[in-house]
Write a protein that holds these residues in place. Structure first.
Motif, mmCIF file in Angstrom:
data_model
loop_
_atom_site.group_PDB
_atom_site.id
_atom_site.type_symbol
_atom_site.label_atom_id
_atom_site.label_comp_id
_atom_site.label_asym_id
_atom_site.label_seq_id
_atom_site.Cartn_x
_atom_site.Cartn_y
_atom_site.Cartn_z
ATOM 1 N N LEU A 260 11.092 8.686 -9.614
ATOM 2 C CA LEU A 260 12.117 9.118 -8.918
ATOM 3 C C LEU A 260 12.062 8.600 -7.546
ATOM 4 C CD1 LEU A 260 11.920 12.956 -9.047
ATOM 5 C CD2 LEU A 260 13.510 11.083 -10.571
ATOM 6 N N ARG A 261 10.854 8.041 -6.956
ATOM 7 C CA ARG A 261 10.635 7.560 -5.732
ATOM 8 C C ARG A 261 11.336 5.983 -5.770
ATOM 9 N NH1 ARG A 261 5.820 8.030 -5.410
ATOM 10 N NH2 ARG A 261 5.046 6.295 -6.412
ATOM 11 N N ARG A 289 17.287 14.088 -6.989
ATOM 12 C CA ARG A 289 17.393 12.461 -6.818
ATOM 13 C C ARG A 289 18.691 11.759 -7.192
ATOM 14 N NH1 ARG A 289 16.820 8.626 -3.361
ATOM 15 N NH2 ARG A 289 15.621 6.657 -4.288
#
Length: 344
Positions: A260-261, A289
Motif C-alpha cells: 500500500l505504501r 488506499r
C-alpha cells in the motif's frame, strides 16, 4: 432466262423506292386501339404485391436461413482447421519424431524443443504460438468451441484473434484463458508460472479463483500456491517483493503495508484484486488506499466495497486505468462486455 428478261428485271428493280418510311406518328393509332380495353380494365399494370405473398416470404426466409447457415458452417469449419507446426530453428520433436518442415499437430501429441530449436504453431485459423527453446508443449483439445494446450515447461508467445474464452493454456500452477490478446507465458522446472500480457486481456485461473491481467501487467503463480496478484510492468521493486511475500510467503500485515505504501494510481488494479484477498482491517486499509488513489465512482460506497458487492466492484473496475500502456478502445469495450456477462 433471256437477255430481254434480264433487262426488264433490272428496270423493275431500279423503279423500287430506295427506302420505306413508316407513318410519321403511329402512337395515335395504337392509343385509339387500346382505349376501349383500358376502359374495360382488361389491360393492367403488373401486380407486384404477388411478390410479397406468404409463400414468397417463406421462400425468402428460407434463402436467408441457408445463407446464415452457410456462414456459420464456414466459421465453424475455419475454427476447426487443423493445427500446424513449422520448424523455425534446429530440430524440434513432434510426436517423438524429428521435424524439419511443416507438419500437422494432432491432439495428444507432444512438441519438444531443445536448447537450439524453436517452432511456430498455427492455432487453426485464430492465431499462432511461438515456441522457445527448452519447451515442452502438448495439444489437449482442438475443436470449434475450445482450443487447449498444456505447457509443462519452457516459454511460449501467443497471439490470438478470437472471441473470449476460446483459447486456453494449462500450466502446472494455473490456466491462462485468452480474452483476445497477445501474451508470453513461462513455466519453470518447479511448475511456477509467469504471464506477461502485451495486448488485450488474460484471465489467470485455478480452483475457482482468478486474476484479471490486462496489457502492460504480469502475474506470478506458484505451484501449490494461490493465483498471484497482477502487477504493472513498471511496478516498483519494493512493491513486487512485498506482493510476493503477501501472496506466497505469509507476509501478512507487514507485507500488505509495504504494498500500500509503494502503490501508485497506475497500481490501482493490483489494489482492486487485493480487496478480495484480504479481510477485516486489512481490507479496510486496502480500500482506503485505493479510494485515495482512484476515488470511487458514483454508485460505489465504502460499505458496499468492503462487503465485496458484485455490482459495486464492477463499477469500480470500470473506472480503473485499464491500460498499462494504453489499450485500444475496442479492447476495453470487449472486456467490459465480457465482464458483465461473467458471474463473480
Amino acid at each position: 432466262m433471256t437477255n430481254h428478261d434480264d433487262l426488264e428485271l433490272k428496270r423493275a428493280l431500279d423503279a423500287l423506292p430506295r427506302s420505306i418510311d413508316p407513318p410519321e406518328d403511329l402512337w395515335p393509332s395504337v392509343r385509339g386501339r387500346l382505349a376501349p380495353r383500358l376502359a374495360r380494365g382488361t389491360v393492367r399494370r403488373p401486380d407486384w404485391s404477388a411478390v410479397l405473398q406468404p409463400r414468397a416470404l417463406r421462400l425468402a426466409a428460407g434463402i436467408a436461413a441457408i445463407g446464415v447457415g452457410l456462414a456459420v458452417l464456414t466459421a465453424v469449419t475455419r475454427a476447426r482447421a487443423k493445427w500446424q507446426v513449422a520448424q523455425v530453428a534446429g530440430a524440434p520433436h513432434l510426436g517423438g519424431a524429428t521435424m524439419r518442415d511443416r507438419r500437422t499437430f494432432p491432439v495428444g501429441a507432444e512438441l519438444l524443443t531443445d536448447a537450439h530449436s524453436r517452432a511456430l504453431v498455427r492455432v487453426g485459423t485464430i492465431g499462432e504460438v511461438e515456441v522457445d527453446p527448452n519447451t515442452h508443449l502438448r495439444l489437449l483439445t482442438a475443436k470449434a468451441t475450445e482450443h487447449r494446450l498444456a505447457l509443462e515447461r519452457g516459454r511460449i508467445h501467443a497471439r490470438i484473434s478470437a472471441p473470449p474464452r476460446l483459447f486456453f493454456v494449462e500450466t502446472p500452477s494455473a490456466t491462462a484463458v485468452d480474452l483476445g490478446c497477445a501474451y508470453t507465458l513461462e513455466v519453470d522446472e518447479a511448475g511456477n508460472s509467469l504471464i506477461h500480457v502485451t495486448l488485450g486481456w488474460v484471465s489467470f485461473e485455478r480452483g475457482g479463483h482468478e486474476s484479471l491481467v490486462p496489457a502492460g501487467m504480469r502475474a506470478v503463480t506458484r505451484a501449490g500456491g494461490r493465483i498471484g496478484t497482477p502487477f504493472a510492468d513498471d511496478a516498483p521493486e519494493a512493491l513486487r517483493l512485498a506482493l510476493a511475500a503477501f501472496d506466497f510467503a505469509g507476509g501478512g500485515d507487514t507485507a500488505l503495508a509495504a504494498v500500500l505504501r509503494e502503490a501508485r494510481a497506475r497500481d490501482a488494479i493490483t489494489l482492486w484484486h487485493l480487496l478480495a484477498r484480504s479481510t477485516g482491517a486489512q481490507r479496510e486499509a486496502v480500500y482506503g488506499r485505493l479510494a485515495a488513489l482512484v476515488p470511487p465512482p458514483p454508485g460505489v460506497t465504502r460499505d458496499g466495497a468492503l462487503r465485496l458487492d458484485g455490482v459495486m466492484l464492477r463499477l469500480y473496475w470500470e473506472k480503473l486505468p485499464l491500460s498499462l500502456p494504453i489499450t485500444p478502445e475496442w479492447t476495453k469495450t470487449l472486456w467490459r462486455w465480457w465482464l458483465r456477462l461473467t458471474s463473480w
